[in-house]
Design an enzyme around this catalytic site. Sequence first.
Site, PDB file in Angstrom:
ATOM      1  N   ALA A 179       0.973  -1.315   0.153  1.00 29.85           N
ATOM      2  CA  ALA A 179       0.040  -0.154   0.036  1.00 29.85           C
ATOM      3  C   ALA A 179       0.773   1.339  -0.224  1.00 29.85           C
ATOM      4  CB  ALA A 179      -0.836   0.058   1.133  1.00 29.85           C
TER       5      ALA A 179
ATOM      6  N   GLY B 231       0.662  -5.162   0.880  1.00 31.84           N
ATOM      7  CA  GLY B 231      -0.473  -5.293   0.026  1.00 31.84           C
ATOM      8  C   GLY B 231       0.280  -5.983  -1.407  1.00 31.84           C
TER       9      GLY B 231
ATOM     10  N   GLU C  30      -0.180  -9.626  -0.472  1.00 32.56           N
ATOM     11  CA  GLU C  30      -1.713  -9.867  -0.114  1.00 32.56           C
ATOM     12  C   GLU C  30      -2.369 -10.003  -1.506  1.00 32.56           C
ATOM     13  OE1 GLU C  30      -1.790  -6.450   2.498  1.00 32.56           O
ATOM     14  OE2 GLU C  30      -2.516  -7.856   4.139  1.00 32.56           O
TER      15      GLU C  30
ATOM     16  N   GLU D 120       4.780  -4.963   7.398  1.00 29.72           N
ATOM     17  CA  GLU D 120       3.759  -3.844   8.349  1.00 29.72           C
ATOM     18  C   GLU D 120       4.121  -3.688   9.594  1.00 29.72           C
ATOM     19  OE1 GLU D 120       2.596  -6.489   6.244  1.00 29.72           O
ATOM     20  OE2 GLU D 120       0.983  -5.561   4.947  1.00 29.72           O
TER      21      GLU D 120
HETATM   22  N1  CO8 Z   1       4.388   3.324  -0.772  1.00 24.72           N
HETATM   23  C1  CO8 Z   1       5.040   4.574  -1.344  1.00 24.72           C
HETATM   24  N2  CO8 Z   1       5.936   4.633  -1.950  1.00 24.72           N
HETATM   25  C2  CO8 Z   1       6.827   3.634  -2.080  1.00 24.72           C
HETATM   26  C3  CO8 Z   1       6.315   2.372  -1.697  1.00 24.72           C
HETATM   27  C4  CO8 Z   1       5.231   2.396  -0.980  1.00 24.72           C
HETATM   28  N3  CO8 Z   1       4.928   1.016  -0.319  1.00 24.72           N
HETATM   29  N4  CO8 Z   1       7.590   1.464  -1.971  1.00 24.72           N
HETATM   30  C5  CO8 Z   1       8.318   2.055  -2.556  1.00 24.72           C
HETATM   31  N5  CO8 Z   1       7.719   3.470  -2.750  1.00 24.72           N
HETATM   32  C6  CO8 Z   1       8.685   4.478  -3.466  1.00 24.72           C
HETATM   33  C7  CO8 Z   1       9.829   5.010  -2.802  1.00 24.72           C
HETATM   34  O1  CO8 Z   1       9.539   6.007  -1.878  1.00 24.72           O
HETATM   35  C8  CO8 Z   1      10.482   5.536  -3.726  1.00 24.72           C
HETATM   36  O2  CO8 Z   1       9.985   6.768  -4.099  1.00 24.72           O
HETATM   37  P1  CO8 Z   1      11.028   8.105  -4.419  1.00 24.72           P
HETATM   38  O3  CO8 Z   1      12.013   7.711  -5.524  1.00 24.72           O
HETATM   39  O4  CO8 Z   1      10.257   9.369  -4.684  1.00 24.72           O
HETATM   40  O5  CO8 Z   1      11.792   8.349  -3.159  1.00 24.72           O
HETATM   41  C9  CO8 Z   1      10.772   4.800  -4.985  1.00 24.72           C
HETATM   42  O6  CO8 Z   1       9.431   3.982  -4.645  1.00 24.72           O
HETATM   43  C10 CO8 Z   1      11.539   3.533  -5.234  1.00 24.72           C
HETATM   44  O7  CO8 Z   1      11.705   3.068  -3.642  1.00 24.72           O
HETATM   45  P2  CO8 Z   1      13.340   3.082  -3.279  1.00 24.72           P
HETATM   46  O8  CO8 Z   1      14.000   3.988  -3.615  1.00 24.72           O
HETATM   47  O9  CO8 Z   1      12.954   2.721  -1.752  1.00 24.72           O
HETATM   48  O10 CO8 Z   1      13.678   1.457  -3.641  1.00 24.72           O
HETATM   49  P3  CO8 Z   1      14.834   0.605  -3.332  1.00 24.72           P
HETATM   50  O11 CO8 Z   1      15.226  -0.413  -4.086  1.00 24.72           O
HETATM   51  O12 CO8 Z   1      15.928   1.181  -2.578  1.00 24.72           O
HETATM   52  O13 CO8 Z   1      13.759  -0.321  -2.095  1.00 24.72           O
HETATM   53  C11 CO8 Z   1      12.090  -1.502  -1.268  1.00 24.72           C
HETATM   54  C12 CO8 Z   1      12.915  -1.221  -2.574  1.00 24.72           C
HETATM   55  C13 CO8 Z   1      12.820  -2.250  -0.269  1.00 24.72           C
HETATM   56  C14 CO8 Z   1      10.865  -2.151  -1.967  1.00 24.72           C
HETATM   57  C15 CO8 Z   1      11.404  -0.334  -0.530  1.00 24.72           C
HETATM   58  O14 CO8 Z   1      11.008   0.969  -1.437  1.00 24.72           O
HETATM   59  C16 CO8 Z   1      10.413  -0.468   0.675  1.00 24.72           C
HETATM   60  O15 CO8 Z   1      10.922  -0.931   1.529  1.00 24.72           O
HETATM   61  N6  CO8 Z   1       9.318  -0.259   0.420  1.00 24.72           N
HETATM   62  C17 CO8 Z   1       8.294  -0.226   1.135  1.00 24.72           C
HETATM   63  C18 CO8 Z   1       7.859  -1.740   1.202  1.00 24.72           C
HETATM   64  C19 CO8 Z   1       6.781  -1.901   2.404  1.00 24.72           C
HETATM   65  O16 CO8 Z   1       6.983  -1.634   3.460  1.00 24.72           O
HETATM   66  N7  CO8 Z   1       5.322  -2.357   2.066  1.00 24.72           N
HETATM   67  C20 CO8 Z   1       4.433  -2.582   2.604  1.00 24.72           C
HETATM   68  C21 CO8 Z   1       3.374  -1.205   2.835  1.00 24.72           C
HETATM   69  S1  CO8 Z   1       1.992  -1.321   4.107  1.00 24.72           S
HETATM   70  C22 CO8 Z   1       1.246  -2.327   3.334  1.00 24.72           C
HETATM   71  O17 CO8 Z   1       1.112  -2.764   2.177  1.00 24.72           O
HETATM   72  C23 CO8 Z   1      -0.076  -2.528   4.007  1.00 24.72           C
HETATM   73  C24 CO8 Z   1      -1.292  -3.013   3.184  1.00 24.72           C
HETATM   74  C25 CO8 Z   1      -2.462  -3.126   4.093  1.00 24.72           C
HETATM   75  C26 CO8 Z   1      -2.773  -1.719   4.278  1.00 24.72           C
HETATM   76  C27 CO8 Z   1      -4.111  -1.679   5.269  1.00 24.72           C
HETATM   77  C28 CO8 Z   1      -4.276  -0.319   5.846  1.00 24.72           C
HETATM   78  C29 CO8 Z   1      -5.237  -0.274   7.095  1.00 24.72           C
END
Ligand code: CO8
Length: 260
Positions: A66, A111, A114, A134
């Site tokens: 998400a 997500g 999921e 998460e």
């Molecule tokens: N949300 C928003 N932006 C994201 C996300 C995300 N989940 N993942 C990556 N991005 C963005 C980064 O912010 C970055 O943007 P920018 O270039 O503007 O800085 C761009 O994508 C590229 O990402 P990275 O520079 O971080 O790329 P890396 O190769 O260094 O890292 C990763 C890749 C490991 C995937 C890293 O981006 C990461 O950890 N992302 C988050 C992953 C995460 O935690 N996902 C779970 C989110 S929570 C969720 O899904 C819950 C679902 C249910 C919700 C229910 C609500 C009640």
Amino acid sequence: MDYQNIIYSVSDGIGTITINRPKALNALNLATVTELKDVVEKIAVDPAVQVVVITGSGEKSFVAGADIVEMSTKNPTEGRAWGMVGQNVFTEIENLPQPVIAAINGFALGGGCELSCACDIRYASENAKFGQPEVGLGITPGFGGTQRLTRVVGRGYAKELIYTGGMIDAQEALRIGLVNKVVPQSELMDAVMKLAKTITKKAPVAVQLSKAAINRGINCDVVTGIAYEAEVFGLCFSTADQKEGMSAFVEKRKPAFTGK
Ligand code: CO8
């Protein structure tokens, strides 16, 4: 509805949805989930679509979860509502009459993992990574992860993934049964399309009733599930495709199914 965050196309009975926010690693914001809901509801009533494929745009990510930026300022009421928005769409995907294949081309986190678990079959590229990060963000999985991941891999692996927030690679995902197959990234879509095409050659009603019986059975006791199977099995004998399939066998020819 015009799609800005997904791409949708249909070819030879296969509908392909591509989550298309590569700059955010295809993270699911409200706009994307809204478009996903719209396309899924269209597919559900489209007889031209026999199999659905869901994948992510680019070579790095299926869906990185998400959208954390969008989610970061929510209060409890909004958080619950957002969770239900995602849950509802993923349940609609799970309940699509057609089989759904996830082509996991990179990160499948939160997500994203999921979403893949709401699909019927998962194929992954060698670079794919899976996880439920998460708890590292101070939340639980919220788009069905505590329920579907557990049903796919069993409670031990699901709990380890969810409690640690760690990531596993494609080979480990294969080992624990999270994916059916791992292939080099350049071969992923070919492998998925080959699988999808094989399914499109079979009797569509029988495929859909099989899916309905499996899904129904997962959520009920075996006696109820078996009774439901008897019902759908009987129903097949009202179809032209049952007559065609069995006649073709007897006549030693390939069946020509019509979906009727
Ligand atoms: N949300 C928003 N932006 C994201 C996300 C995300 N989940 N993942 C990556 N991005 C963005 C980064 O912010 C970055 O943007 P920018 O270039 O503007 O800085 C761009 O994508 C590229 O990402 P990275 O520079 O971080 O790329 P890396 O190769 O260094 O890292 C990763 C890749 C490991 C995937 C890293 O981006 C990461 O950890 N992302 C988050 C992953 C995460 O935690 N996902 C779970 C989110 S929570 C969720 O899904 C819950 C679902 C249910 C919700 C229910 C609500 C009640």
